[in-house]
Design a protein around this motif. Structure first.
Motif, short mmCIF file in Angstrom:
data_model
loop_
_atom_site.label_atom_id
_atom_site.label_comp_id
_atom_site.label_asym_id
_atom_site.label_seq_id
_atom_site.Cartn_x
_atom_site.Cartn_y
_atom_site.Cartn_z
N SER A 88 27.91 50.82 2.92
CA SER A 88 27.75 49.53 2.61
C SER A 88 28.88 48.66 3.07
O SER A 88 28.90 47.48 3.53
CB SER A 88 27.40 49.30 1.00
N ASP A 89 30.17 49.28 3.01
CA ASP A 89 31.27 48.54 3.54
C ASP A 89 31.44 48.28 4.97
O ASP A 89 31.77 47.53 5.51
CB ASP A 89 32.59 49.26 2.96
N SER A 90 30.96 49.73 5.60
CA SER A 90 31.02 49.73 7.23
C SER A 90 29.70 49.04 7.77
O SER A 90 29.51 49.24 9.04
CB SER A 90 31.34 50.82 7.59
N ALA A 91 28.65 48.80 7.04
CA ALA A 91 27.47 48.26 7.65
C ALA A 91 27.55 46.96 8.52
O ALA A 91 28.29 46.04 8.21
CB ALA A 91 26.38 48.05 6.50
N ALA A 92 26.67 46.89 9.37
CA ALA A 92 26.44 45.71 10.26
C ALA A 92 25.83 44.58 9.60
O ALA A 92 24.56 44.58 9.71
CB ALA A 92 26.15 46.04 11.57
N LEU A 139 36.17 49.45 10.11
CA LEU A 139 36.89 49.92 9.16
C LEU A 139 37.58 51.35 9.49
O LEU A 139 36.53 52.19 10.09
CB LEU A 139 36.38 50.05 7.83
N ASP A 140 38.55 51.69 9.46
CA ASP A 140 39.11 53.00 9.72
C ASP A 140 39.20 53.96 8.30
O ASP A 140 39.00 53.15 7.11
CB ASP A 140 40.73 53.04 10.16
N PRO A 141 39.01 55.41 8.51
CA PRO A 141 38.76 56.00 7.22
C PRO A 141 40.17 56.15 6.45
O PRO A 141 41.29 55.87 6.94
CB PRO A 141 38.63 57.59 7.85
N TYR A 142 39.93 56.31 5.17
CA TYR A 142 41.10 56.60 4.35
C TYR A 142 41.94 57.80 5.19
O TYR A 142 41.23 58.92 5.49
CB TYR A 142 40.94 56.79 2.98
N ILE A 178 40.93 50.73 1.54
CA ILE A 178 39.93 49.75 1.63
C ILE A 178 39.89 48.80 0.59
O ILE A 178 39.59 49.32 -0.71
CB ILE A 178 38.56 50.37 2.24
N ILE A 179 39.87 47.53 0.81
CA ILE A 179 39.99 46.64 -0.28
C ILE A 179 39.26 45.30 0.12
O ILE A 179 39.23 45.07 1.43
CB ILE A 179 41.61 46.13 -0.95
N GLN A 180 38.80 44.42 -0.59
CA GLN A 180 38.02 43.11 -0.58
C GLN A 180 39.03 42.33 -0.28
O GLN A 180 39.87 41.93 -1.46
CB GLN A 180 37.35 42.95 -1.52
N GLN A 238 35.43 39.99 3.08
CA GLN A 238 35.08 41.08 3.88
C GLN A 238 35.76 42.42 3.19
O GLN A 238 37.06 42.03 2.71
CB GLN A 238 35.42 40.88 5.30
N MET A 239 35.43 43.45 3.42
CA MET A 239 36.17 44.89 3.28
C MET A 239 36.99 44.94 4.13
O MET A 239 36.76 44.96 5.48
CB MET A 239 35.45 46.07 2.88
#
Length: 923
Positions: free
Chosen positions: A694-698, A726-729, A761-763, A780-781
């Protein structure tokens, strides 16, 4: 190149270059069993004394040593709970020596708890933990049966460092060492499990009934042959196999449970059957099957402060002026009635051709349905006029109130299929499998209906747990509430994965030290799909009133709730009159297109590692590569509102983004056996966690509103957007521990760990980052920097000869930042007693408060939670027992607060549950 990677590759090369022909053609194989040859012992340490060569028996008790030089040797078997056993053997070139080893033979069968007692499962788990190459905790099927745990998540909560996130009082997601469940890895029979829920990676483990599980293993450090997506750790679910026991076995369980809150009784049935069939030659076919069905009627009582506590403007009743008030804009009362049904089934086939060729098919299917009817009262204070207020509460006149219902039937399913094998090919041992898994969540006919009421006097008083609400009598007059809005939804989330895995390993000798070189490859293709189809109706409801659907007042003990709304009557009305309702096409399009997306993820992995025994030191060193190709397709949804011309338009534009990234992840695991009873460990590992879907969805939800202010046209633009970039943790992890294993069944251990997490990753609001010129607010995240945590993990378990069982563990964490779902303290205490007639357990699970997220510039915390459970069994004989379980004895609620404990964010209570059942089984 990283120096550690260079050294790991160099060591791996040494493994190949120094693989010596000193290992001749002799082979030793065998199985560890008891005197009756009905029980197999996995996790035992097996050694060739003269060569300092060690291995660990498999789950079926089997072990093997390949290419041993001809000669006379001594086999030594060490298993906690039994005396050490030594057996003389002779190895001859080009021949196979088979030796069955019996442990516990010197003990009286009545006292041999490693075989017959309820501690058998604990003994097996402790042995596997002690002899593991990495740091892990294990819970066996027998141990699961000693607690009132209904699913895999709840069975894991007893282990050190493990906490669970609950849904409606049931354990659902598993966290490890204070790390959010989304950052952990879950596999079933070695196959990565996709998540049935939309948007997340964390697997809802309540869909896996505990009866289908043979064992659960939690690896807190990873080795190069394991998936790297495990910042907290990795959970391995293993289902039953026919080779876990000798010959034929069966079990059948019937249970009834009673939920105190709803005063309802629920049934449960489960059974399993295993057998090994001798085919032609040396072929053995193992068949294991199990099924579990559980239907549970229960509910919960809830109060929530929607949007939390913040500053908002309200009209003063005396002056008519706008005044600023810190308080709650909206407080909700919620009444839930829920029916949950689980159906789980497993069919596992194993084909063994001697000891050098094994083939298997592992299948697991679990279906989970949640039939939920929620009634809600929404007190909207900001719509009224302020009469009076203080720091704890306020009173309003002429406010608004909604009474609404959520009618939802949800189905979740997990299908896991793994086909694989292993072969000894001369010097090389080869393992391979192909896996397919699919998870789905369906909401076929969700119906949300709202009735609106006006001119209601109401107030609240803030207090810990639940605010005290007051209301005028018209708040409970359903004839004053008009049907205001209907949302009908058909939602589908699917998560599908296909994987291929191939591993090669070879023994070698380097400078008189025994070792193993191993390398392998894995590829996984995964597709996450979220299809949302929402129809919103906001008018022409034929004058329908709440009183047209009146029902008796729900049983609600958190305040005055008023009359209920009849579920069946509402459904019938909507079905009959839907075509006459006013359809809001714009809102429907926004909700449907804005939440729908498809994301594809291809992961290619390769690794090389060396394992070596250097005197008392066992070393596992190597490096893993993981490359990811990510692609997501969604929509950019634009809402344009022109209040000057009174127009509103919505446009949808497809949006597709791709991103590739890769990682080299070195690791080192050390185990040093100071003595047979004292073991120390150290690990340096690197792990990652990919962003949630959900965070990385377009997706982009953009709203443009134009108004006229004193003759001037003013345009305001806002957006809520996903972030496919977004980059991975990334996490660097250090672990050190010491473990003491007394002669009897038990363990005393202490460990420290440190995690340095990057790309958290934060909002955030990102309208000023240069990409959103002209926007007033964009949420945005984003990757938000670093976070680290340090922890201590303590564990003590002991089964005394008197029959008393004691256990205690605690994990204590210090984090430099507020990490979502991170609790500073996680602990368990277990007290019990058992003999061959009875088994009892009283267990307490504790989790300290944890940060959840920020809302209105204040942190939301989940309050500390301690649950007390009781379980007991009475054994009529070896084949039949009756049991009684009591869950949540203290009626512990879930409580979230906003900033301070007196400011409710969510409070939910579930009541106690009592279970009575019996089990028939073969030994």
């Amino acid at each position: 190149m990283n120096p550690f990677i260079k050294s790991s590759i160099a060591l791996a090369c040494c493994g190949i270059l120094y693989a010596t022909p000193a290992l001749a053609d002799g082979r030793v194989q065998g199985r560890i069993t008891d005197a009756s040859q009905s029980v197999y012992f996995g996790g035992a340490k097996v050694s060739v004394k003269e060569l300092n060569l060690n291995t660990v028996s498999n789950r079926d008790g089997s072990f093997s040593f390949n290419k041993l030089p001809a000669g006379d040797y001594t086999l030594v078997v060490d298993y906690i709970g039994a005396a050490s056993v030594e057996q003389k053997i002779t190895v001859v070139d080009s021949q196979v020596f088979t030796q069955q080893i019996i442990i516990g033979a010197q003990q009286d069968a009545i006292d041999n708890i490693i075989v017959y007692g309820q501690s058998a499962g604990q003994a097996g788990a402790i042995n596997r933990q002690k002899n593991a190459t990495n740091l892990k905790s294990v819970v066996s099927a027998d141990s699961i049966g000693q607690f009132p745990d209904q699913n895999a998540a709840e069975a894991l909560q007893r282990l050190p460092g493990i906490f669970i996130a609950r849904d409606q009082g049931e354990g659902r997601f598993v966290g490890i060492r204070g790390i959010d469940p989304n950052l952990n890895n879950v596999t079933v029979n070695g196959l990565n499990v996709p998540s049935p829920e939309a948007g997340v990676r964390s697997v809802a483990m309540d869909v896996l009934p505990s009866e289908l599980i043979q064992s659960l293993e939690v690896s807190k450090t990873v080795t190069p042959d394991m998936d790297a997506s495990a910042i907290g750790g990795s959970v391995e679910v293993k289902s039953l196999s026919a080779f876990d026991k000798a010959g034929e076995s069966y079990s059948f369980t019937a249970q009834g449970s009673y939920n105190e809150l709803e005063s309802k009784t629920s049934p449960k049935l489960s059974g399993s059957y295993t057998n090994v069939y001798e085919l032609d030659g040396d072929l053995d076919l193992g068949v294991a099957t199990a099924i579990s069905w559980f239907k549970r009627d229960f509910g919960s009582r809830n109060m929530e402060t929607d949007g939390g506590w913040s500053e908002f403007d309200v009209e003063d009743a005396a002056t008519g002026d706008k005044v600023s008030l810190f308080g709650a804009e909206e407080i909700e009362q919620r009444h839930y009635q829920i029916t949950r049904e689980r159906l789980g089934a497993a069919l596992n086939l194993d084909l063994h051709s001697g000891a050098t060729a094994k083939y298997y098919l592992r299948t697991l299917y679990s279906a989970f349905s949640d039939d939920e009817y929620r009634q809600r009262n929404e007190y909207k204070f900001s719509d009224g006029k302020l009469l009076d207020s203080n720091e704890s509460g306020a009173n309003f006149s002429g406010a608004e109130m909604d009474r609404d219902t959520k009618d939802r039937y949800e189905e979740q399913s997990i299908l896991s299929l793994v086909l694989g094998g292993e072969n000894q090919l001369d010097n090389w041992f080869v393992e391979y499998n192909v896996g397919y898994s699919k998870s789905a969540e369906k909401e076929p006919n969700r119906l949300d209906v709202t009735f609106a009421g006006k001119d209601i006097d109401m107030g609240y008083l803030a207090r810990v747990d639940t605010p005290l609400l007051s209301q005028s009598t018209n708040a409970h007059d359903l004839s004053l509430f008009e049907m205001d809005k209907i949302e009908a939804a058909k939602n589908l989330s699917e998560d599908e994965a296909l994987s291929l895995k191939l591993d090669f390993s070879r023994d070698f000798v380097w400078q008189n030290n025994n070792g193993e070189f191993k390398f392998g490859f894995k590829h996984q293709n995964r597709e996450k799909r979220n299809d949302v189809n929402v129809a919103i109706y906001d008018g022409d409801f034929l004058g329908a009133l709440g009183s047209d659907f009146a029902a008796p007042a729900p049983d609600f003990d958190l305040g005055s709730f008023g009359p209920g709304l009849d579920r069946d009557a509402i459904q019938a009305f909507v079905r009959k009159n839907k075509e006459a309702f006013a359809f809001n096409s714009n809102e429907s399009q926004i909700e449907s297109d804005g939440q729908s997306y498809v994301s594809n993820e291809d992961i290619t992995a390769a690794y090389a590692m060396v394992s070596m025994d250097i005197d008392k030191l066992h070393v596992v060193a190597g490096v893993r590569y993981e490359g990811t190709k990510f692609e997501t397709q969604g929509n950019q949804v634009n809402l344009v509102v022109d209040k000057v011309s009174d127009t509103e338009t919505v446009t949808t534009t497809p949006w597709q983004v791709s991103k590739d990234y890769d990682y080299f992840l070195p690791s080192l695991n050390l185990r040093y056996n100071i003595s047979d009873k004292l073991v120390t460990r150290f690990a340096y590992t690197n792990t990652i966690a990919r962003p949630t879907f959900s965070d990385s969805a377009a997706y982009q939800l953009i709203e443009t509103e134009t108004v006229e202010d004193e003759g001037v046209m003013v345009t305001e633009r806002k957006a809520e957007v996903g972030n496919p970039d977004l980059d991975p943790y990334e996490s660097m992890n250090l672990d050190a521990s010491i473990e003491y294993y007394p002669g009897s069944i038990g363990v005393l251990s202490a460990g420290v760990f440190y995690k340095d997490i990057d790309n958290f990753i934060i909002q955030q609001e990102v309208q000023d980052n240069g990409d959103w010129d002209g926007f007033d607010e964009v949420v945005q995240m984003v990757n938000g920097g670093k976070a680290s945590l340090t922890g201590i993990e303590l564990n003590w378990n002991k089964t005394f000869k008197s029959g008393f069982v004691l256990g205690a563990n605690g994990t204590f964490i210090d984090a430099d930042e507020k990490l979502p779902n991170q609790a500073d303290t996680v602990a368990n205490i277990i007290v019990g007693f058992e003999n061959h007639a009875i088994s009892t357990r009283l267990s307490a699970s504790y989790k300290s408060e944890s940060f959840q997220f920020d809302d209105a510039d204040m942190a939301v915390y989940e309050d500390s939670h301690m649950q007390l459970d009781f379980s007991s069994k009475y054994y009529f004989n070896d084949n039949m027992n009756v049991y009684f379980n009591a869950t949540n004895l203290t009626d512990e609620p879930m409580y979230l607060y906003h900033g301070e404990k007196r400011y409710n964010y969510q409070y939910e209570s579930y009541g106690r549950t009592f279970e009575l059942g019996f089990t028939l089984s073969s030994f």
